[in-house]
Design a protein around this motif. Structure first.
Motif, PDB file in Angstrom:
ATOM      1  N   LYS A  24       0.838  -1.206   0.000  1.00 27.51           N
ATOM      2  CA  LYS A  24       0.000   0.000   0.000  1.00 27.51           C
ATOM      3  C   LYS A  24       0.869   1.249   0.000  1.00 27.51           C
ATOM      4  O   LYS A  24       0.570   2.214  -0.701  1.00 27.51           O
ATOM      5  CB  LYS A  24      -0.928   0.012   1.217  1.00 27.51           C
ATOM      6  CG  LYS A  24      -2.134  -0.849   1.064  1.00 27.51           C
ATOM      7  CD  LYS A  24      -3.081  -0.660   2.220  1.00 27.51           C
ATOM      8  CE  LYS A  24      -4.302  -1.524   2.045  1.00 27.51           C
ATOM      9  NZ  LYS A  24      -5.246  -1.387   3.132  1.00 27.51           N
ATOM     10  N   ARG A  25       1.943   1.230   0.796  1.00 26.61           N
ATOM     11  CA  ARG A  25       2.861   2.379   0.824  1.00 26.61           C
ATOM     12  C   ARG A  25       3.482   2.588  -0.555  1.00 26.61           C
ATOM     13  O   ARG A  25       3.618   3.709  -1.026  1.00 26.61           O
ATOM     14  CB  ARG A  25       3.951   2.168   1.867  1.00 26.61           C
ATOM     15  CG  ARG A  25       3.686   2.877   3.159  1.00 26.61           C
ATOM     16  CD  ARG A  25       4.921   2.969   4.027  1.00 26.61           C
ATOM     17  NE  ARG A  25       5.758   1.788   4.061  1.00 26.61           N
ATOM     18  CZ  ARG A  25       5.619   0.774   4.906  1.00 26.61           C
ATOM     19  NH1 ARG A  25       4.673   0.807   5.808  1.00 26.61           N
ATOM     20  NH2 ARG A  25       6.436  -0.248   4.872  1.00 26.61           N
ATOM     21  N   ALA A  26       3.864   1.507  -1.220  1.00 26.28           N
ATOM     22  CA  ALA A  26       4.482   1.597  -2.546  1.00 26.28           C
ATOM     23  C   ALA A  26       3.492   2.170  -3.556  1.00 26.28           C
ATOM     24  O   ALA A  26       3.869   2.973  -4.408  1.00 26.28           O
ATOM     25  CB  ALA A  26       4.973   0.234  -2.996  1.00 26.28           C
ATOM     26  N   GLU A  27       2.219   1.775  -3.471  1.00 25.78           N
ATOM     27  CA  GLU A  27       1.202   2.300  -4.385  1.00 25.78           C
ATOM     28  C   GLU A  27       1.018   3.797  -4.174  1.00 25.78           C
ATOM     29  O   GLU A  27       0.801   4.542  -5.136  1.00 25.78           O
ATOM     30  CB  GLU A  27      -0.133   1.594  -4.157  1.00 25.78           C
ATOM     31  CG  GLU A  27      -0.160   0.170  -4.645  1.00 25.78           C
ATOM     32  CD  GLU A  27      -1.444  -0.548  -4.259  1.00 25.78           C
ATOM     33  OE1 GLU A  27      -2.362   0.107  -3.736  1.00 25.78           O
ATOM     34  OE2 GLU A  27      -1.517  -1.764  -4.491  1.00 25.78           O
ATOM     35  N   ILE A  28       1.105   4.257  -2.950  1.00 25.87           N
ATOM     36  CA  ILE A  28       0.939   5.677  -2.647  1.00 25.87           C
ATOM     37  C   ILE A  28       2.171   6.452  -3.098  1.00 25.87           C
ATOM     38  O   ILE A  28       2.059   7.540  -3.655  1.00 25.87           O
ATOM     39  CB  ILE A  28       0.683   5.888  -1.136  1.00 25.87           C
ATOM     40  CG1 ILE A  28      -0.681   5.319  -0.771  1.00 25.87           C
ATOM     41  CG2 ILE A  28       0.768   7.359  -0.761  1.00 25.87           C
ATOM     42  CD1 ILE A  28      -0.944   5.226   0.725  1.00 25.87           C
ATOM     43  N   ASP A  29       3.362   5.899  -2.899  1.00 24.96           N
ATOM     44  CA  ASP A  29       4.610   6.590  -3.245  1.00 24.96           C
ATOM     45  C   ASP A  29       4.816   6.717  -4.746  1.00 24.96           C
ATOM     46  O   ASP A  29       5.362   7.700  -5.218  1.00 24.96           O
ATOM     47  CB  ASP A  29       5.814   5.870  -2.636  1.00 24.96           C
ATOM     48  CG  ASP A  29       5.879   6.034  -1.125  1.00 24.96           C
ATOM     49  OD1 ASP A  29       5.175   6.922  -0.603  1.00 24.96           O
ATOM     50  OD2 ASP A  29       6.635   5.291  -0.483  1.00 24.96           O
ATOM     51  N   VAL A  30       4.403   5.744  -5.536  1.00 22.95           N
ATOM     52  CA  VAL A  30       4.662   5.749  -6.976  1.00 22.95           C
ATOM     53  C   VAL A  30       4.018   6.952  -7.663  1.00 22.95           C
ATOM     54  O   VAL A  30       4.691   7.671  -8.396  1.00 22.95           O
ATOM     55  CB  VAL A  30       4.226   4.409  -7.627  1.00 22.95           C
ATOM     56  CG1 VAL A  30       4.245   4.507  -9.135  1.00 22.95           C
ATOM     57  CG2 VAL A  30       5.133   3.291  -7.144  1.00 22.95           C
ATOM     58  N   PRO A  31       2.709   7.236  -7.462  1.00 25.09           N
ATOM     59  CA  PRO A  31       2.137   8.413  -8.130  1.00 25.09           C
ATOM     60  C   PRO A  31       2.810   9.717  -7.702  1.00 25.09           C
ATOM     61  O   PRO A  31       2.975  10.621  -8.514  1.00 25.09           O
ATOM     62  CB  PRO A  31       0.670   8.393  -7.711  1.00 25.09           C
ATOM     63  CG  PRO A  31       0.396   6.979  -7.348  1.00 25.09           C
ATOM     64  CD  PRO A  31       1.699   6.461  -6.803  1.00 25.09           C
ATOM     65  N   VAL A  32       3.227   9.824  -6.447  1.00 24.69           N
ATOM     66  CA  VAL A  32       3.884  11.029  -5.970  1.00 24.69           C
ATOM     67  C   VAL A  32       5.215  11.196  -6.697  1.00 24.69           C
ATOM     68  O   VAL A  32       5.550  12.288  -7.160  1.00 24.69           O
ATOM     69  CB  VAL A  32       4.087  10.981  -4.438  1.00 24.69           C
ATOM     70  CG1 VAL A  32       4.945  12.140  -3.960  1.00 24.69           C
ATOM     71  CG2 VAL A  32       2.744  10.972  -3.737  1.00 24.69           C
ATOM     72  N   ARG A  33       5.997  10.135  -6.822  1.00 28.50           N
ATOM     73  CA  ARG A  33       7.271  10.189  -7.523  1.00 28.50           C
ATOM     74  C   ARG A  33       7.056  10.530  -9.004  1.00 28.50           C
ATOM     75  O   ARG A  33       7.778  11.332  -9.582  1.00 28.50           O
ATOM     76  CB  ARG A  33       8.007   8.854  -7.400  1.00 28.50           C
ATOM     77  CG  ARG A  33       8.685   8.687  -6.068  1.00 28.50           C
ATOM     78  CD  ARG A  33       9.621   7.478  -6.103  1.00 28.50           C
ATOM     79  NE  ARG A  33       9.602   6.891  -4.790  1.00 28.50           N
ATOM     80  CZ  ARG A  33       9.419   5.619  -4.519  1.00 28.50           C
ATOM     81  NH1 ARG A  33       9.242   4.757  -5.487  1.00 28.50           N
ATOM     82  NH2 ARG A  33       9.427   5.180  -3.299  1.00 28.50           N
ATOM     83  N   ASP A  34       6.064   9.886  -9.633  1.00 30.42           N
ATOM     84  CA  ASP A  34       5.796  10.153 -11.047  1.00 30.42           C
ATOM     85  C   ASP A  34       5.445  11.622 -11.279  1.00 30.42           C
ATOM     86  O   ASP A  34       5.900  12.225 -12.234  1.00 30.42           O
ATOM     87  CB  ASP A  34       4.663   9.259 -11.559  1.00 30.42           C
ATOM     88  CG  ASP A  34       5.096   7.797 -11.677  1.00 30.42           C
ATOM     89  OD1 ASP A  34       6.315   7.528 -11.640  1.00 30.42           O
ATOM     90  OD2 ASP A  34       4.209   6.932 -11.796  1.00 30.42           O
ATOM     91  N   ALA A  35       4.640  12.189 -10.415  1.00 32.64           N
ATOM     92  CA  ALA A  35       4.244  13.588 -10.543  1.00 32.64           C
ATOM     93  C   ALA A  35       5.457  14.500 -10.355  1.00 32.64           C
ATOM     94  O   ALA A  35       5.608  15.486 -11.067  1.00 32.64           O
ATOM     95  CB  ALA A  35       3.162  13.936  -9.530  1.00 32.64           C
ATOM     96  N   ALA A  36       6.339  14.153  -9.426  1.00 31.20           N
ATOM     97  CA  ALA A  36       7.534  14.954  -9.181  1.00 31.20           C
ATOM     98  C   ALA A  36       8.480  14.888 -10.371  1.00 31.20           C
ATOM     99  O   ALA A  36       9.115  15.878 -10.737  1.00 31.20           O
ATOM    100  CB  ALA A  36       8.232  14.494  -7.911  1.00 31.20           C
TER     101      ALA A  36
END
Length: 109
Positions: free
Chosen positions: A94-106
């Motif tokens: 779940k943490r990885a799913e949340i982190d991936v969109p944040v990284r992609d947007a950055a």
């Protein structure tokens, strides 16, 4: 002699009341668990859930005076440890799913 094959109306009503209460208690437990999950870290929730299982098992052993064989202790430990490991892995996913969109947007900015 003996007991009648079908329960009396009173016994059936008492059983229905118990089933209804059990359902309501479980619904309440699920609501509290979901609210707790929103307010605490998933790993903390997993630890609490694992401890809850251990406490329930120990209380049942004490109240019902259930002896535990070595194999029973080993099996219970394996089941509880496996449940805890699974909860940790799911929390990590779940943490990885949340982190991936944040990284992609950055990265796109």
């Amino acid at each position: 002699g003996g007991r009648p094959a079908a329960p009396t109306r009173g016994a059936a009503a008492a059983l229905l009341a118990q089933i209804t209460l059990t359902g309501l208690y479980f619904y309440g437990y699920s609501e509290v668990a979901m609210k707790a999950l929103k307010n605490v870290h998933p790993v903390t929730h997993a630890i609490g859930n694992t401890l809850r299982r251990v406490v329930i098992m120990l209380v049942c052993m004490a109240v019902f005076r259930t002896p535990m064989s070595t194999l029973g202790v080993l099996g219970s430990s394996l089941a509880i440890g496996g449940s805890y490991a699974y909860a940790l892995v799911k929390a990590g996913e779940k943490r990885a799913e949340i982190d991936v969109p944040v990284r992609d947007a950055a990265e796109q900015a």
